[in-house]
Structure formats: structure tokens, C-alpha cells
Design a protein around this motif. Structure first.
Motif, PDB file in Angstrom:
ATOM      1  N   ASP B  44      11.642  10.703  -1.795  1.00  0.00           N
ATOM      2  CA  ASP B  44      10.378  10.994  -2.473  1.00  0.00           C
ATOM      3  C   ASP B  44       9.774   9.754  -3.132  1.00  0.00           C
ATOM      4  O   ASP B  44       9.334   9.797  -4.276  1.00  0.00           O
ATOM      5  N   ARG B  45       9.805   8.659  -2.412  1.00  0.00           N
ATOM      6  CA  ARG B  45       9.208   7.431  -2.923  1.00  0.00           C
ATOM      7  C   ARG B  45       8.083   6.988  -2.006  1.00  0.00           C
ATOM      8  O   ARG B  45       8.161   7.143  -0.785  1.00  0.00           O
ATOM      9  N   GLU B  46       7.041   6.468  -2.622  1.00  0.00           N
ATOM     10  CA  GLU B  46       5.911   5.940  -1.863  1.00  0.00           C
ATOM     11  C   GLU B  46       5.590   4.542  -2.366  1.00  0.00           C
ATOM     12  O   GLU B  46       5.730   4.264  -3.559  1.00  0.00           O
ATOM     13  N   LEU B  47       5.161   3.694  -1.475  1.00  0.00           N
ATOM     14  CA  LEU B  47       4.775   2.333  -1.837  1.00  0.00           C
ATOM     15  C   LEU B  47       3.364   2.066  -1.351  1.00  0.00           C
ATOM     16  O   LEU B  47       2.970   2.523  -0.273  1.00  0.00           O
ATOM     17  N   ARG B  48       2.609   1.346  -2.168  1.00  0.00           N
ATOM     18  CA  ARG B  48       1.333   0.803  -1.716  1.00  0.00           C
ATOM     19  C   ARG B  48       1.363  -0.681  -2.005  1.00  0.00           C
ATOM     20  O   ARG B  48       1.585  -1.081  -3.153  1.00  0.00           O
ATOM     21  N   GLY B  49       1.167  -1.472  -0.986  1.00  0.00           N
ATOM     22  CA  GLY B  49       1.244  -2.917  -1.206  1.00  0.00           C
ATOM     23  C   GLY B  49       0.761  -3.689  -0.002  1.00  0.00           C
ATOM     24  O   GLY B  49       0.439  -3.111   1.043  1.00  0.00           O
ATOM     25  N   ARG B  50       0.717  -5.021  -0.181  1.00  0.00           N
ATOM     26  CA  ARG B  50       0.220  -5.875   0.891  1.00  0.00           C
ATOM     27  C   ARG B  50       1.374  -6.280   1.801  1.00  0.00           C
ATOM     28  O   ARG B  50       2.410  -6.759   1.329  1.00  0.00           O
ATOM     29  N   LEU B  51       1.181  -6.068   3.088  1.00  0.00           N
ATOM     30  CA  LEU B  51       2.245  -6.340   4.056  1.00  0.00           C
ATOM     31  C   LEU B  51       2.282  -7.825   4.410  1.00  0.00           C
ATOM     32  O   LEU B  51       1.388  -8.330   5.077  1.00  0.00           O
ATOM     33  N   ASN B  59      12.130  -3.385   8.405  1.00  0.00           N
ATOM     34  CA  ASN B  59      12.303  -4.150   7.177  1.00  0.00           C
ATOM     35  C   ASN B  59      10.945  -4.760   6.870  1.00  0.00           C
ATOM     36  O   ASN B  59      10.245  -5.223   7.778  1.00  0.00           O
ATOM     37  N   MET B  60      10.561  -4.755   5.596  1.00  0.00           N
ATOM     38  CA  MET B  60       9.237  -5.263   5.249  1.00  0.00           C
ATOM     39  C   MET B  60       9.279  -6.067   3.961  1.00  0.00           C
ATOM     40  O   MET B  60      10.085  -5.784   3.082  1.00  0.00           O
ATOM     41  N   VAL B  61       8.418  -7.043   3.887  1.00  0.00           N
ATOM     42  CA  VAL B  61       8.165  -7.723   2.616  1.00  0.00           C
ATOM     43  C   VAL B  61       6.761  -7.335   2.175  1.00  0.00           C
ATOM     44  O   VAL B  61       5.789  -7.557   2.893  1.00  0.00           O
ATOM     45  N   LEU B  62       6.696  -6.706   1.003  1.00  0.00           N
ATOM     46  CA  LEU B  62       5.416  -6.253   0.460  1.00  0.00           C
ATOM     47  C   LEU B  62       5.124  -6.988  -0.840  1.00  0.00           C
ATOM     48  O   LEU B  62       6.030  -7.252  -1.629  1.00  0.00           O
ATOM     49  N   GLY B  63       3.870  -7.297  -1.053  1.00  0.00           N
ATOM     50  CA  GLY B  63       3.439  -7.928  -2.297  1.00  0.00           C
ATOM     51  C   GLY B  63       2.539  -7.004  -3.084  1.00  0.00           C
ATOM     52  O   GLY B  63       1.951  -6.072  -2.523  1.00  0.00           O
ATOM     53  N   GLU B  64       2.407  -7.263  -4.382  1.00  0.00           N
ATOM     54  CA  GLU B  64       1.547  -6.474  -5.290  1.00  0.00           C
ATOM     55  C   GLU B  64       1.787  -4.981  -5.080  1.00  0.00           C
ATOM     56  O   GLU B  64       0.861  -4.230  -4.821  1.00  0.00           O
ATOM     57  N   VAL B  65       3.049  -4.586  -5.203  1.00  0.00           N
ATOM     58  CA  VAL B  65       3.449  -3.234  -4.830  1.00  0.00           C
ATOM     59  C   VAL B  65       3.319  -2.271  -6.001  1.00  0.00           C
ATOM     60  O   VAL B  65       3.654  -2.605  -7.136  1.00  0.00           O
ATOM     61  N   GLU B  66       2.836  -1.091  -5.699  1.00  0.00           N
ATOM     62  CA  GLU B  66       2.914   0.010  -6.652  1.00  0.00           C
ATOM     63  C   GLU B  66       3.815   1.065  -6.048  1.00  0.00           C
ATOM     64  O   GLU B  66       3.541   1.586  -4.973  1.00  0.00           O
ATOM     65  N   ARG B  88       5.555   2.432 -10.953  1.00  0.00           N
ATOM     66  CA  ARG B  88       5.915   1.103 -11.454  1.00  0.00           C
ATOM     67  C   ARG B  88       5.384   0.058 -10.512  1.00  0.00           C
ATOM     68  O   ARG B  88       5.157   0.308  -9.327  1.00  0.00           O
ATOM     69  N   LYS B  89       5.153  -1.105 -11.072  1.00  0.00           N
ATOM     70  CA  LYS B  89       4.586  -2.196 -10.268  1.00  0.00           C
ATOM     71  C   LYS B  89       5.646  -3.257 -10.022  1.00  0.00           C
ATOM     72  O   LYS B  89       6.436  -3.581 -10.908  1.00  0.00           O
ATOM     73  N   VAL B  90       5.665  -3.772  -8.812  1.00  0.00           N
ATOM     74  CA  VAL B  90       6.607  -4.831  -8.441  1.00  0.00           C
ATOM     75  C   VAL B  90       5.799  -5.934  -7.752  1.00  0.00           C
ATOM     76  O   VAL B  90       5.039  -5.646  -6.830  1.00  0.00           O
ATOM     77  N   PRO B  91       5.942  -7.172  -8.194  1.00  0.00           N
ATOM     78  CA  PRO B  91       5.140  -8.252  -7.593  1.00  0.00           C
ATOM     79  C   PRO B  91       5.494  -8.498  -6.126  1.00  0.00           C
ATOM     80  O   PRO B  91       4.623  -8.721  -5.297  1.00  0.00           O
ATOM     81  N   MET B  92       6.787  -8.461  -5.814  1.00  0.00           N
ATOM     82  CA  MET B  92       7.216  -8.735  -4.437  1.00  0.00           C
ATOM     83  C   MET B  92       8.452  -7.902  -4.147  1.00  0.00           C
ATOM     84  O   MET B  92       9.343  -7.805  -4.976  1.00  0.00           O
ATOM     85  N   LEU B  93       8.480  -7.309  -2.961  1.00  0.00           N
ATOM     86  CA  LEU B  93       9.537  -6.334  -2.678  1.00  0.00           C
ATOM     87  C   LEU B  93       9.983  -6.460  -1.233  1.00  0.00           C
ATOM     88  O   LEU B  93       9.156  -6.548  -0.326  1.00  0.00           O
ATOM     89  N   PHE B  94      11.300  -6.479  -1.031  1.00  0.00           N
ATOM     90  CA  PHE B  94      11.859  -6.354   0.316  1.00  0.00           C
ATOM     91  C   PHE B  94      12.275  -4.900   0.500  1.00  0.00           C
ATOM     92  O   PHE B  94      13.024  -4.366  -0.303  1.00  0.00           O
ATOM     93  N   VAL B  95      11.793  -4.275   1.569  1.00  0.00           N
ATOM     94  CA  VAL B  95      12.138  -2.894   1.854  1.00  0.00           C
ATOM     95  C   VAL B  95      13.041  -2.852   3.070  1.00  0.00           C
ATOM     96  O   VAL B  95      12.697  -3.390   4.127  1.00  0.00           O
ATOM     97  N   ARG B  96      14.203  -2.227   2.938  1.00  0.00           N
ATOM     98  CA  ARG B  96      15.079  -2.071   4.084  1.00  0.00           C
ATOM     99  C   ARG B  96      14.513  -0.997   5.014  1.00  0.00           C
ATOM    100  O   ARG B  96      14.144   0.099   4.577  1.00  0.00           O
TER     101      ARG B  96
END
Lengths: 85, 110
Positions: B44-51, B59-66, B88-96
Motif C-alpha cells: 500500500d505504498r505509492e511514489l510520485r517522483g522524477r524518473l 529497479n528505479m532511481v527517483l528524485g524529488e519523491v513523495e 513523506r518526501k525523499v530527495p533521492m530514492l532507489f526502488v528495488r
């Protein structure tokens, strides 16, 4: 069973599951995920992992429309089945 | 017929068709590079961010993630459920990749 018999047995006379999937490309389909979430949309394309690209996608949770996406990529490992809508 | 479907018909016509943009599902992700995307994850998690980057596993690296987490609370006394979301906001995120359910590009004119 002869090919002719197979053709009379079903309107979609295809030999393998992949043939069926290629046959329904561009059609409206219904995708159910292992989690029970359903997606309806136009099947744009798919690959060997059963990753799916859908257009005009509608997301249904417990049969209720929850979301719409213009395009949607669905990761194949989540797919339970694909049927024509 | 929409763009992707017609491109797909072109792809079916021949692998050398030069104007077919989406031939495989991952092309949808490729076309979303440097765009803001929506990702639905397990749990039940959703991300919005720049790919910024992705691979064949998703696997993804996302920036400016909410990140939006949906939590269902069950009150045991009244036996009622209440749904709340945490952002929550995360500046940079690696998603498996194995946690990914769905990726949706920014809505294009369609």
C-alpha cells in the motif's frame, strides 16, 4: 485433434497462450492481479515476462473504480490472468 | 486507435517499422525518463517522483519523491476500520524492482 476441429471448438483458434496474447493486442482487456486488483484497458503490448502496457486504464478495487491512468505499465509478476473485456 | 496501439500495429507489421515507438512494455518506462511518474508498490505504498534511471527489473532511481503510505487502522473495541495516509518526501530514492506493481507516466494528450 485436427486443426479444423480446433478451429470449430473455439472462435479464437490459436495454438499457444502466446498466440492468444498476440491475438488480443489492441483489444480491450481485463487484467487481474494476485492482490485482487483489476485493471481494464486497451492492451498496447506485452513481453515474455507478461509485463503489460495498457492504455485508457481503469483500476478497480473490490469492483469499484479507484483510478484512471492514460498509460500504465504493469509488472508481469503481479499478473494472475488476462482476459478480453 | 490511439498512438501506442497504432504503433503496436506497425510493430506487428514488421520489426523494422521505423515509426513504432512502443514495441514492448518497458518502452513506456523509457519514454518517461526525466519525467514525473506515478509508481504503485506492494504494501500500500505509492511514489510520485522524477524518473532518473531504471533497468529491466524495474529497479528505479527517483528524485524529488513523495511517498504516500496508506494505513488501515482497526479499532478492536468498535471493530471499525479507518484509513489514513502518511506522506513523506525523499530527495533521492532507489526502488528495488520486485516491489513494483504499476508504473504510470505523466498523462499525455490521449
Amino acid at each position: 485433434m485436427s486443426e479444423q476441429q480446433q478451429q470449430s471448438a473455439t472462435a479464437v483458434a490459436k495454438k499457444t497462450p502466446t498466440d492468444f496474447l498476440n491475438h488480443i493486442l489492441g483489444r480491450r482487456v481485463f487484467v487481474r492481479l494476485n492482490s485482487g486488483i483489476d485493471y481494464r484497458g486497451v492492451l498496447a503490448c506485452l513481453d515474455g515476462y507478461m509485463n503489460i502496457a495498457l492504455e485508457q486504464t481503469e483500476e478497480y478495487v473490490d469492483g469499484e473504480l479507484r483510478n484512471r491512468y492514460g498509460d500504465a505499465f504493469i509488472r508481469g509478476n503481479n499478473v494472475l490472468y488476462i482476459s478480453t473485456a | 486507435m490511439t498512438d501506442v496501439a497504432s504503433a503496436n500495429a506497425a510493430a506487428a507489421a514488421g520489426p523494422t517499422s521505423s515509426f513504432s515507438m512502443v514495441e514492448e512494455p518497458l518502452d513506456l518506462v523509457r519514454l518517461s525518463l526525466d519525467e514525473r511518474i506515478y509508481v504503485k508498490l506492494r504494501g500500500d505504498r505509492e511514489l510520485r517522483g522524477r524518473l532518473h534511471a531504471y533497468d529491466q527489473h524495474l529497479n528505479m532511481v527517483l528524485g524529488e519523491v513523495e511517498e504516500t503510505i496508506t494505513i488501515v487502522d482497526v479499532d478492536e473495541e468498535s471493530n471499525t476500520q479507518s484509513v489514513r495516509t502518511v506522506n513523506r518526501k525523499v530527495p533521492m530514492l532507489f526502488v528495488r524492482g520486485d516491489g513494483v506493481i504499476l508504473v504510470s507516466p505523466p498523462s499525455r494528450a490521449s
